[in-house]
Scaffold this motif. Structure first.
Motif, PDB file in Angstrom:
ATOM      1  N   ALA A  18     -48.687  18.058  37.068  1.00 25.14           N
ATOM      2  CA  ALA A  18     -47.621  17.343  36.525  1.00 25.14           C
ATOM      3  C   ALA A  18     -48.294  17.667  34.181  1.00 25.14           C
ATOM      4  O   ALA A  18     -46.667  18.368  34.563  1.00 25.14           O
ATOM      5  CB  ALA A  18     -48.302  15.936  36.278  1.00 25.14           C
ATOM      6  N   ILE A  19     -48.923  18.124  34.208  1.00 24.14           N
ATOM      7  CA  ILE A  19     -48.846  19.098  32.838  1.00 24.14           C
ATOM      8  C   ILE A  19     -47.772  19.586  32.601  1.00 24.14           C
ATOM      9  O   ILE A  19     -47.392  19.910  31.874  1.00 24.14           O
ATOM     10  CB  ILE A  19     -50.418  18.465  32.574  1.00 24.14           C
ATOM     11  CG1 ILE A  19     -50.591  16.738  32.177  1.00 24.14           C
ATOM     12  CG2 ILE A  19     -50.167  19.329  31.089  1.00 24.14           C
ATOM     13  CD1 ILE A  19     -51.493  16.163  31.705  1.00 24.14           C
ATOM     14  N   LEU A  20     -48.945  20.844  33.681  1.00 23.34           N
ATOM     15  CA  LEU A  20     -48.431  21.522  33.685  1.00 23.34           C
ATOM     16  C   LEU A  20     -46.897  22.067  33.916  1.00 23.34           C
ATOM     17  O   LEU A  20     -45.611  23.249  32.913  1.00 23.34           O
ATOM     18  CB  LEU A  20     -49.014  23.225  35.061  1.00 23.34           C
ATOM     19  CG  LEU A  20     -50.073  23.523  34.556  1.00 23.34           C
ATOM     20  CD1 LEU A  20     -50.790  24.281  35.890  1.00 23.34           C
ATOM     21  CD2 LEU A  20     -50.238  24.553  33.104  1.00 23.34           C
ATOM     22  N   LEU A  21     -46.399  21.199  34.535  1.00 23.60           N
ATOM     23  CA  LEU A  21     -44.809  20.941  34.955  1.00 23.60           C
ATOM     24  C   LEU A  21     -43.996  20.569  33.743  1.00 23.60           C
ATOM     25  O   LEU A  21     -43.354  21.264  33.568  1.00 23.60           O
ATOM     26  CB  LEU A  21     -44.309  20.435  36.251  1.00 23.60           C
ATOM     27  CG  LEU A  21     -44.654  21.001  37.603  1.00 23.60           C
ATOM     28  CD1 LEU A  21     -44.589  19.906  38.673  1.00 23.60           C
ATOM     29  CD2 LEU A  21     -44.234  22.315  37.467  1.00 23.60           C
ATOM     30  N   VAL A  24     -44.521  23.406  30.895  1.00 20.33           N
ATOM     31  CA  VAL A  24     -43.675  24.882  31.175  1.00 20.33           C
ATOM     32  C   VAL A  24     -41.960  24.020  30.957  1.00 20.33           C
ATOM     33  O   VAL A  24     -40.823  25.225  30.574  1.00 20.33           O
ATOM     34  CB  VAL A  24     -43.758  25.217  33.191  1.00 20.33           C
ATOM     35  CG1 VAL A  24     -42.612  26.185  32.779  1.00 20.33           C
ATOM     36  CG2 VAL A  24     -44.889  25.555  32.968  1.00 20.33           C
ATOM     37  N   GLY A  25     -41.754  23.190  31.628  1.00 19.73           N
ATOM     38  CA  GLY A  25     -39.924  22.638  31.327  1.00 19.73           C
ATOM     39  C   GLY A  25     -40.170  22.549  29.890  1.00 19.73           C
ATOM     40  O   GLY A  25     -38.455  22.995  29.507  1.00 19.73           O
ATOM     41  N   LEU A  36     -46.651  31.263  23.006  1.00 20.16           N
ATOM     42  CA  LEU A  36     -47.179  30.145  22.856  1.00 20.16           C
ATOM     43  C   LEU A  36     -46.964  29.125  23.997  1.00 20.16           C
ATOM     44  O   LEU A  36     -47.587  28.402  23.885  1.00 20.16           O
ATOM     45  CB  LEU A  36     -45.305  29.554  21.942  1.00 20.16           C
ATOM     46  CG  LEU A  36     -46.272  28.379  21.139  1.00 20.16           C
ATOM     47  CD1 LEU A  36     -47.482  28.354  20.627  1.00 20.16           C
ATOM     48  CD2 LEU A  36     -44.593  28.274  20.348  1.00 20.16           C
ATOM     49  N   THR A  37     -46.282  29.795  24.871  1.00 20.12           N
ATOM     50  CA  THR A  37     -46.398  28.614  26.474  1.00 20.12           C
ATOM     51  C   THR A  37     -47.672  29.005  27.171  1.00 20.12           C
ATOM     52  O   THR A  37     -48.201  27.951  27.458  1.00 20.12           O
ATOM     53  CB  THR A  37     -44.952  29.517  27.396  1.00 20.12           C
ATOM     54  OG1 THR A  37     -44.054  29.712  26.537  1.00 20.12           O
ATOM     55  CG2 THR A  37     -44.851  28.264  28.285  1.00 20.12           C
ATOM     56  N   LEU A  43     -54.254  25.596  26.593  1.00 20.75           N
ATOM     57  CA  LEU A  43     -54.694  23.683  25.217  1.00 20.75           C
ATOM     58  C   LEU A  43     -54.444  22.578  26.970  1.00 20.75           C
ATOM     59  O   LEU A  43     -55.272  21.912  26.615  1.00 20.75           O
ATOM     60  CB  LEU A  43     -53.985  23.368  24.065  1.00 20.75           C
ATOM     61  CG  LEU A  43     -54.582  23.007  23.168  1.00 20.75           C
ATOM     62  CD1 LEU A  43     -55.961  24.334  22.860  1.00 20.75           C
ATOM     63  CD2 LEU A  43     -53.560  22.946  22.377  1.00 20.75           C
ATOM     64  N   SER A  44     -53.311  22.039  27.232  1.00 21.88           N
ATOM     65  CA  SER A  44     -53.623  21.272  28.394  1.00 21.88           C
ATOM     66  C   SER A  44     -54.254  21.080  29.401  1.00 21.88           C
ATOM     67  O   SER A  44     -54.836  19.598  28.962  1.00 21.88           O
ATOM     68  CB  SER A  44     -50.957  20.893  28.812  1.00 21.88           C
ATOM     69  OG  SER A  44     -50.917  21.741  27.784  1.00 21.88           O
TER      70      SER A  44
END
Ligand SMILES: Nc1ncnc2c1ncn2[C@@H]1O[C@H](COP(=O)(O)OP(=O)(O)OP(=O)(O)O)[C@@H](O)[C@H]1O
Ligand SMILES: [Mg+2]
Length: 336
Positions: A18-21, A24-25, A36-37, A43-44
């Motif tokens: 969920a955090i990755l999505l 990225v979004g 940076l992404t 980091l997340s």
């Protein structure tokens, strides 16, 4: 525990996805550079994993401690410690706390049982020795058989009474005392007990009895005789001079029958007072032959309470002791 680990891993997996999505979004929406992404994604993941691990530890650590302690308790090891240090007062901390409390209660019960067995077996052994001695003396013709038989019969009766008391005490403790309720005349029962107890009365003591007008009650007759035998028997044992007054009355607006036994004896010893109705509440035998096993009043309390009544003992201001027993007079609890 394996299932819990799987569930926690699944939650962690869903959280990371969920955090990755989201990351990225958001980065695409803001048009941030790829580097940076990537940094934000790493980091997340690190933050989610660290938080997940902390949550995982905070759940599994107390469960592990509880599980280990429960395993030990189930083996009968009541000394097993649940380390409550560092546990929060959340649901798991609360559970650990209650299990720890339960363990302490079980340990206390176990100790009481051990003490009961040790005192009971000691008491049971006491009459056996004179029986063996007198049998031996009679066998070697060193004593008249009649004298030997008298002692043997007395000690055998004592042994039986003791065994009966121990059985009753364990029934009361296990809440297995059953009552055989029937109608009978309470005045008649008290008079019968008094006649029997008078045989052991000191010559300088008088006994009086105040009966009630309507004496029919419904209760377990034999058990009530047992209670009266002990309470009146105690008064007779501990009163060397003066009087014993047994009084029957109706109290609390015809809701209870009260039987009181007041004597002018030595009064209840201070050291016995606080444990009067507990098991083996008696002075040691060396301190006077009147003091018995100390099961009598414990059994009386069990019997009276099984009828829905109460029993109490106090010392009189002018000396001596008074015991009061009440029995309910309503149909629900059996008395009329
Ligand atoms: N009327 C009384 N006057 C003085 N002390 C009493 C009286 N009744 C009871 N006690 C005290 O309370 C103790 C406990 O009484 P309880 O009837 O339980 O035991 P016991 O008479 O010593 O032995 P048991 O009844 O088991 O043969 C007695 O040993 C005695 O110290
Ligand atoms: Mg007694």
């Amino acid at each position: 525990m394996v299932k819990l680990t799987i569930h926690l891993n699944l939650i962690l997996g869903f959280s990371i996805s969920a955090i990755l999505l989201t990351v990225v979004g958001v980065t695409q929406f803001l048009g941030l550079p790829t580097q940076l992404t990537l940094i934000l994604i790493v980091l997340s993941i690190a933050i989610v994993m660290a938080t997940g691990f902390a949550i995982y530890r905070s759940i599994t650590r107390p469960i592990n401690r509880i599980m280990q302690a429960v395993k030990e308790i189930s083996k009968g090891n009541f000394d097993a410690e649940i380390n409550l240090k560092g546990l929060n007062r959340d649901e798991l901390g609360e559970l650990a706390f209650h299990i720890d409390q339960m363990k302490r209660d079980l340990k206390e019960k176990e100790n009481m049982k051990d003490e009961f067995i040790s005192i009971a077996s000691h008491e049971l052994r006491t009459p056996i020795q004179p029986i063996l001695n007198y049998v031996e003396l009679a066998k070697r013709r060193l004593i008249e058989p009649d004298i030997a038989f008298d002692t043997i019969v007395t000690q055998a009766r004592r042994l039986k009474a003791l065994a009966d008391d121990i059985l009753d005490a364990s029934r009361i403790e296990g809440k297995r005392l059953s009552l055989n309720i029937q109608f009978f005349d309470i005045n008649e029962v008290i008079e019968r007990v008094l006649e029997e107890k008078k045989l052991a009365l000191s010559p300088e003591v008088t006994i009086s009895f105040t009966p009630i007008q309507d004496p029919t009650v419904s209760a377990d007759k034999l058990r009530i005789i047992q209670v009266l035998s002990n309470v009146i028997g105690n008064a007779v044992k501990f009163t060397k001079k003066g009087s014993i007054e047994v009084r029957c009355s109706i109290i609390d607006q015809y809701t209870y029958l009260q039987i009181s036994v007041a004597d002018t004896g030595g009064g209840i010893p201070e050291e016995i007072f606080t444990r009067l109705f507990t098991k083996f509440a008696s002075k040691s035998v060396e301190q006077g032959t009147e003091h018995g096993t100390g099961l009598g009043l414990f059994i009386c309390k069990g019997i009276i309470e099984a009828h829905g009544g109460t029993i109490s003992g106090t010392n009189n201001e002018q000396g001596g002791a008074t015991f009061r027993m009440t029995l309910p007079l309503n149909k629900r609890t059996g008395m009329m």
